[in-house]
Design an enzyme around this catalytic site. Structure first.
Site, PDB file in Angstrom:
ATOM      1  N   ASP A 336       0.809  -1.227   0.000  1.00  0.00           N
ATOM      2  CA  ASP A 336       0.000   0.000   0.000  1.00  0.00           C
ATOM      3  C   ASP A 336       0.838   1.271   0.000  1.00  0.00           C
ATOM      4  OD1 ASP A 336      -2.456  -1.163  -0.251  1.00  0.00           O
ATOM      5  OD2 ASP A 336      -2.942  -1.133   1.877  1.00  0.00           O
ATOM      6  N   TYR A 424      -9.832   0.126   2.116  1.00  0.00           N
ATOM      7  CA  TYR A 424      -9.447   0.165   3.528  1.00  0.00           C
ATOM      8  C   TYR A 424      -9.131   1.565   4.010  1.00  0.00           C
ATOM      9  CZ  TYR A 424      -9.239  -4.420   5.676  1.00  0.00           C
ATOM     10  OH  TYR A 424      -9.578  -5.585   6.280  1.00  0.00           O
TER      11      TYR A 424
END
Lengths: 700, 700
Positions: A336, A424
């Protein structure tokens, strides 16, 4: 990157006049200190908007004046000065010049990976290195957006959508990085995963499964397409999480509750330097890693000196592997930070919701594909927290006829950022405590990545589905999150050692005591990197960073220790490609000698990396780490088995760790902390206090 | 025990008129609900003061009318009605009579251990059992005080004090339980450990070492004395922790910060039943275990029904073994609950310090040696906490041209007690969250148990000293704390199963995927007790309690899961006496079928117990636990290696665990939680808000 701008520019969204009063109070307090944008530059300050523009100009002029067939920016951040230069500047600001301002740029120039160092004082590129190894830099937003639009005009995809009876205008596609699985040659490609709106904004709960669509980012075109199977798209009903969309009955509301600081906060901000209680640290923002905390030091009351604790701390990488082997899912092993930019995905924080009413907000900067600075408003907040906790207490009842009770409530300082990387939302809290503890807490919330399947009831499932049936046609896939923290502790100077103190059972065989066992501590100082690779969870131990050149008055080495929260280890096999790429997950703790170039545990080029330039590889050199400037790398993890409560939006789950002073102070540093002063209401307020009213402000 | 009395009787100590205003607001809110002492009796209500008096009278009349040579009370608590009776009362209060009120009494009658059941309705002792097994009941305060006074008139001790050049009038002695180390015969004895004041109230930092003084509690006389060696008493300087005793410089004060609820709290109290958000539970106090939470249920919005979660939860025992083998220390292996009374040692909580300004306080009752009720004021507080945390959030940026952000701040309810067992202060928080989670947090603060030694600098130490040199002549001894929680979960009814879900790596050998590994979940339902003894820390697992008779609409069994915090296991060997006595520390998790008599994991008679009647022994029967009414016993631990920061008073350290709904709800139960209403200031307040002032209230 980028420059923190001060509350003036980031006053919370339209609000009550009351909040304005609040802000005005802040302004009064801060105006002299920090509202001037011409504060003295700090060598670790991120690049300002104007510096970013300068970088853009310099690069454009240098590169495009010659052979600029294609140029795109993927990362621009401060090229930090060498650590000794920063430290010498810090120790003598008056006579030391701020080192030259430099930018580190990852750019794609004519479809090659370039690493540029741009000197702003010299207005020149002073280094231009082509990366001819594996992997690619972070994806920028513009290319993702362009890729996401491609399917919508791609005939086979349009046919697939039609075949499924879906409306094209309700389809949203997203770019998914594809990992690496042993391919000899790679291109800069992503997979497009498409979702369906049509009655909800919760697209992630409505995946359009069965399609594999591959985009070449350099050519910006679809280079692969396969429509393998049709799966029902889960229904929209029950997925929308907006307050306005909730039907009756709704939960009974909680009465208003707020943190009140009538005199304003106890912290102080000058430029990017935050002071609170005995703490002082530099706070900044980087588009790759998010918040960076530097030069954290604590004032020692007894010694009357400021003592260094941490040179630099930040999240160096995040690894999110899914455990679903189906054709459209197996590759989902995201980095990420190195692929999407953890800072780039920072969410603007909602005042009074993301951070309490007493918070102040900061802006950051990233840049567009063409290098233009892009302001990220309100992405960091700072506030003091009083949660009703107790710093220390004792009730003494042993002295006949007397009872003594002393209690100190705990107030701490929180620095918060939220990164919304696709589905997320990661909440990152750095908490500074009066005790000298730095506590990091990571909260995970947002939306699950779910896979659509035909099943509507668990008993129908007769195959391996790699997840939990959360709702009709909706499987919550098993996955992990691993966050690696780069913690460059400098406990009273850079030269430190790492000491593992084992708690070891000793059997008592010799009748020297009626006891048959006890435990004692056995300390081992790690000589080289291999000594300090540790998997926690096997045996009790304390992990210390000590300064071997400095002792307390009692003769103990001054130190800090790392206290893990829940220990989570990788479950992937050593030879699995994602595990090789995210080698930092193999141990919870790594220690390396400081090396300015070793910043990102997953490597600079995380996208499609092959694990040939990451923390696990650097550590193989097995360098000496005793009495050296060392960096601790801590891997914090979450195994996530989804449950129905995670649908359609997940309640926050938490994990964290602490850095706690350990024979650092001569004694309890909060012994002399005073009682918390209590709020006393003036007459006017006293009279109307119980008439306070409340209003709902949906903010949505 | 005992009856919770309401805020009227427990209004915080002398305070500002402002706080009075606050209290008055509370009174307004609660008066109708809870200030009547004649609320309907609940079968799980602790004994009231008048019921305790009744117990005293009945026991005195029955026992002392015949052969009352000696009678002392050591424990009086509610003898709870059988669980089915309570549950049937709960399901139909109107037509079911409250079962008879009964007391369970541990008394020493003519120097024998008696267990009495006293029926208050019948005004009679209905069971009088003599315990002729090993061990003794809790010590009461009166006998400890009497024992503590003995040394001060004992000539050999007076000589020892004189020999050390100390002043007798500054000596304070404390009663230390002595454990059991294989002795064939035991008497009811304690060791007296004496400390020195003389310029400090922190007696625990000034041990008078080298003396072993043994007291027979039944005879109340000294039966053993040995003065082995003289060790310097650590100095008083730097040990006093009272604010008034601190010299300049002191820490810079934090500006006032408070939790404000202008409309009062969102909870409701009727009798002993607390309602907050969707939660409802019965709260009570017992002189042995402290707070007891019963019949916790949560209202399910979608199903429009209240669903049971936990029948009863409390701390069943605490075990605190020290790791020092010296003659005066080896026996220190305390059972803080079964020997000293964790509830008995409850500290009166200081308003605005131990609990925030928005807390309400409750009283409890214990009894004196002769059975007279003794009021324990302000020993439990309840408050709502808003710490700036986020319940859930998401920022959605995938939909072109739109950004959606939804955030819900987290507010929770805390039930707090502090037990000051001698030197240590245990902070017990039961936190109820809107998500359905129950979180328990244990904070450890107070004073270390230190040993005096001649050393003033670490390098002088050439032998094993079992601790850290904290200050001159002051060794902080290594030790552990283990708390065992009795958690009788009833997930949608008592019949539940315990399921261990392992996260298991699967190697991919068959080329079905480019991946080489992934993990999946393998669930095992525990059939018998031996299946469910678990040491955590070895492999990833989820620990579920499910109702095997009830599924969600998706077909998953409804359940709750136990989420441990930091996992700490015992380091004592299996054959060591303290380990045998505290067998519950051998595993982190135990599951037993519900048995009303199995309450205290260390056994009823913990003092000098031999490990023949405790959780480890009960569990050996290996009873069936599948689809039964089961109890989870969770052992939470701390290894404590003291450091200089722990001197002279310890900053709080924390550990805890959670019980979290797991496929219990059909979907996220906080999806429909509204935005937190914001405080809106009326005109009058708006004008003066920034003029609020603050005053220091030392409270000391």
């Amino acid at each position: 990157m980028m420059a923190l701008v001060l509350p003036l520019g980031s006053v919370p969204a339209p609000m009550y006049s009351t909040l304005l009063t609040h802000v005005l109070i802040f302004l009064c307090i801060f105006s002299a200190l920090c509202l001037s944008s011409d504060h003295e530059i700090h060598p670790l300050d991120s690049l300002t908007a104007s510096e970013l523009t300068q970088v853009q100009t310099i690069v454009n002029n240098s590169i495009c004046s010659t052979s600029c067939q294609s140029l795109s920016f993927h990362y621009v951040g401060l090229h930090e000065p060498d650590k000794p230069i920063v430290l010498s500047w810090l120790s003598d600001k008056d006579s030391t010049k701020v080192p030259p301002r430099q930018a580190f740029v990852l750019a794609r120039i004519n479809f090659k990976n370039h690493e540029l160092i741009v000197d702003l004082n010299a207005s020149a590129i002073i280094s231009n290195k082509v990366h001819d190894g594996h992997g690619y830099p972070l994806l920028n937003f513009a290319e993702q957006s362009a890729a996401n639009r491609l399917p919508l005009t791609y005939a086979p995809f349009i046919a697939s959508i039609k075949k499924r009876g879906l409306k094209l205008e309700e389809v949203i596609c997203q770019s998914f990085t594809i990992g690496w699985f042993g391919e000899q040659k790679t291109k800069r490609i992503v997979r497009e995963m498409c979702y369906y709106l049509d009655g909800t904004i919760n697209l992630y709960m409505r995946p359009i499964e069965g399609i594999t669509l591959t985009v070449d980012l350099d050519e910006m075109k679809i280079i692969g397409y396969r429509d393998r199977l049709i799966v029902p798209v889960p229904k929209a009903e029950g997925t929308d999480y907006r307050e306005v969309k909730q039907k009756q009955p709704v939960s009974s509301p909680i009465k208003p509750i707020t943190m009140l600081q009538p005199h304003g906060p106890s912290f102080n901000i000058e430029g990017h330097v935050v002071s609170w209680a005995d703490w002082k640290f530099h706070l900044d923002f980087d588009m790759r890693v998010g918040p960076i905390l530097s030069l954290a030091s604590i004032y020692d009351l007894e010694k009357d000196e400021s003592r260094s604790v941490m040179y630099r701390g930040f999240i160096s990488e995040l690894f999110v592997p899914y455990m679903d082997l189906t054709e459209e899912w197996y590759y989902r092993t995201y980095f990420d930070s190195g692929e999407y930019g953890f800072g780039l995905c920072a969410a603007p924080l909602l005042p009074s919701s993301d951070c309490p009413e007493n918070a102040v907000f900061f802006d950051g900067y990233s840049m567009s594909q063409d290098g233009t600075p892009r302001k990220l408003p309100n992405i960091i907040c700072i506030f003091e927290r009083y949660a009703g906790d107790i710093l220390w207490r004792h009730t003494e009842g042993a002295i006949p006829g007397k009872v003594f009770t002393e209690v100190r409530p705990e107030v701490s300082l929180i620095v918060r950022m939220v990164s919304a990387v696709g589905n997320y939302d990661y909440i990152v809290d750095w908490e500074f405590r009066q005790t000298g503890t730095i506590k990091v807490n990571i909260g995970l919330t947002g939306l699950l990545e779910v896979r659509a399947e035909a099943y509507t009831y668990k008993d129908q499932i007769g195959e391996e589905v790699y997840g939990t049936l959360l709702a009709e046609n909706t499987l919550g896939s098993y996955h992990d999150h691993f966050l690696n923290f780069h913690l460059d502790l400098d406990v009273d100077n850079p030269a430190n050692s790492f000491v593992k103190t084992k708690l070891q059972t000793t059997a008592v065989m010799d009748k020297r005591s009626p006891r048959r066992s006890y435990w004692t501590v056995v300390s081992e100082t790690s000589k080289t990197e291999s000594d300090a690779r540790i998997n926690l969870g096997s045996g009790a131990a304390e992990l210390l960073v000590v300064n071997p050149n400095k002792k307390t008055e009692m003769g103990n080495y001054v130190g800090y220790r790392l206290l893990p929260g829940s220990v989570v280890n990788t479950l992937l096999s050593d030879d699995d490609y994602p595990e090789v790429r995210a080698g930092f997950t193999k141990y919870n703790v790594w220690v390396t000698p400081y090396n300015k170039s070793e910043k990102w545990a997953g490597g600079t080029y995380a996208d499609q990396s092959r694990g040939d330039d990451n923390l696990a590889v650097w550590s193989l050199r097995n360098r000496e780490i005793e009495n050296k400037d060392i960096v601790i790398w801590y891997t914090l993890g979450f195994h996530h088995v989804p449950y129905q409560e995670d649908f359609p939006v997940m309640p926050t789950i938490n994990n964290g760790f602490e850095l706690r002073p350990t024979n650092f102070f001569e004694h309890n540093p909060v012994l002399k902390v005073k009682q918390l002063a209590k709020v006393k209401w003036l007459k006017c307020c006293k009279e109307c206090r119980h008439n306070l009213t409340a209003d709902i402000d949906p903010l949505a």
